[in-house]
Scaffold this motif. Structure first.
Motif, PDB file in Angstrom:
ATOM      1  N   GLU A 188       0.957  -1.212  -0.157  1.00 46.65           N
ATOM      2  CA  GLU A 188       0.044   0.023   0.162  1.00 46.65           C
ATOM      3  C   GLU A 188       0.867   1.214   0.068  1.00 46.65           C
ATOM      4  OE1 GLU A 188      -3.393   2.310   2.769  1.00 46.65           O
ATOM      5  OE2 GLU A 188      -3.198   0.142   2.731  1.00 46.65           O
ATOM      6  N   ARG A 220       3.853   1.703  -1.209  1.00 46.32           N
ATOM      7  CA  ARG A 220       4.735   1.661  -2.484  1.00 46.32           C
ATOM      8  C   ARG A 220       3.502   2.188  -3.624  1.00 46.32           C
ATOM      9  NH1 ARG A 220       6.821  -3.718  -4.890  1.00 46.32           N
ATOM     10  NH2 ARG A 220       4.602  -3.732  -5.539  1.00 46.32           N
ATOM     11  N   GLU A 221       2.377   1.404  -3.655  1.00 50.06           N
ATOM     12  CA  GLU A 221       1.496   1.455  -4.810  1.00 50.06           C
ATOM     13  C   GLU A 221       0.640   2.722  -4.665  1.00 50.06           C
ATOM     14  OE1 GLU A 221      -0.436  -2.323  -5.135  1.00 50.06           O
ATOM     15  OE2 GLU A 221       1.523  -3.237  -5.858  1.00 50.06           O
ATOM     16  N   GLU A 222      -0.121   2.952  -3.634  1.00 49.33           N
ATOM     17  CA  GLU A 222      -0.822   4.040  -3.360  1.00 49.33           C
ATOM     18  C   GLU A 222      -0.282   5.540  -2.732  1.00 49.33           C
ATOM     19  OE1 GLU A 222      -4.311   2.797  -1.061  1.00 49.33           O
ATOM     20  OE2 GLU A 222      -4.193   0.692  -2.025  1.00 49.33           O
ATOM     21  N   LEU A 223       0.680   5.399  -2.025  1.00 53.00           N
ATOM     22  CA  LEU A 223       1.296   6.626  -1.589  1.00 53.00           C
ATOM     23  C   LEU A 223       2.509   6.833  -2.179  1.00 53.00           C
ATOM     24  CD1 LEU A 223       0.471   5.914   2.349  1.00 53.00           C
ATOM     25  CD2 LEU A 223      -0.602   7.336   0.578  1.00 53.00           C
ATOM     26  N   GLU A 224       3.098   5.843  -2.964  1.00 56.54           N
ATOM     27  CA  GLU A 224       4.076   6.186  -3.856  1.00 56.54           C
ATOM     28  C   GLU A 224       5.658   6.255  -3.054  1.00 56.54           C
ATOM     29  OE1 GLU A 224       3.639   8.985  -6.854  1.00 56.54           O
ATOM     30  OE2 GLU A 224       1.735   7.816  -7.534  1.00 56.54           O
ATOM     31  N   VAL A 225       5.722   5.396  -1.920  1.00 52.24           N
ATOM     32  CA  VAL A 225       6.791   5.644  -1.167  1.00 52.24           C
ATOM     33  C   VAL A 225       7.625   4.799  -1.900  1.00 52.24           C
ATOM     34  CG1 VAL A 225       7.985   5.000   1.044  1.00 52.24           C
ATOM     35  CG2 VAL A 225       5.553   5.796   1.229  1.00 52.24           C
ATOM     36  N   ASN A 226       8.888   5.433  -2.170  1.00 49.45           N
ATOM     37  CA  ASN A 226      10.128   4.609  -2.880  1.00 49.45           C
ATOM     38  C   ASN A 226      10.790   3.973  -1.931  1.00 49.45           C
ATOM     39  OD1 ASN A 226      12.203   6.246  -1.868  1.00 49.45           O
ATOM     40  ND2 ASN A 226      12.004   7.816  -3.428  1.00 49.45           N
ATOM     41  N   GLU A 227      11.612   2.731  -2.531  1.00 56.69           N
ATOM     42  CA  GLU A 227      12.354   2.067  -1.877  1.00 56.69           C
ATOM     43  C   GLU A 227      13.375   2.537  -1.051  1.00 56.69           C
ATOM     44  OE1 GLU A 227      15.070  -2.061  -2.684  1.00 56.69           O
ATOM     45  OE2 GLU A 227      13.120  -1.812  -3.894  1.00 56.69           O
TER      46      GLU A 227
END
Length: 98
Positions: free
Chosen positions: A52, A54-61
């Motif tokens: 979630e 990564r995909e929805e909030l676009e938190v990168n690695e």
């Protein structure tokens, strides 16, 4: 308890290499039993959270360890506050001896 392949089949969008990397990074901590990885519900919830983020909030690695650490600290603080509130409630219900 759930095996590695079952976790992958439960979580759409999660690939084997990603899950292995998350385990190597310590983001997810399954148990080792009889030479295989076994996931508790909390581990699966953690995987859902990472997906979630990564995909929805676009938190990168690169930011993920910081975000996960902050969320862990927030949950730990909430647990401590809950225990404190319970202790206060218990002390109020106990009669004071004089």
């Amino acid at each position: 308890m759930t095996g590695f392949d079952a976790v992958l089949s439960q979580l759409r969008g999660l690939h084997e290499a990603e899950l292995q990397a998350w385990i190597a990074e310590g983001w997810v901590r399954p148990e080792h039993q009889a030479g295989r990885l076994v996931f508790q519900e909390i581990d699966i919830a953690r995987c859902r959270l990472i997906l979630e983020l990564r995909e929805e909030l676009e938190v990168n690695e690169a930011a993920m360890p910081v975000v996960l650490r902050l969320l862990d600290q927030l949950h730990a603080t909430r647990r401590q506050l809950r225990r404190l509130a319970e202790a206060l409630d218990a002390s109020r219900s106990t009669p004071v001896e004089r």
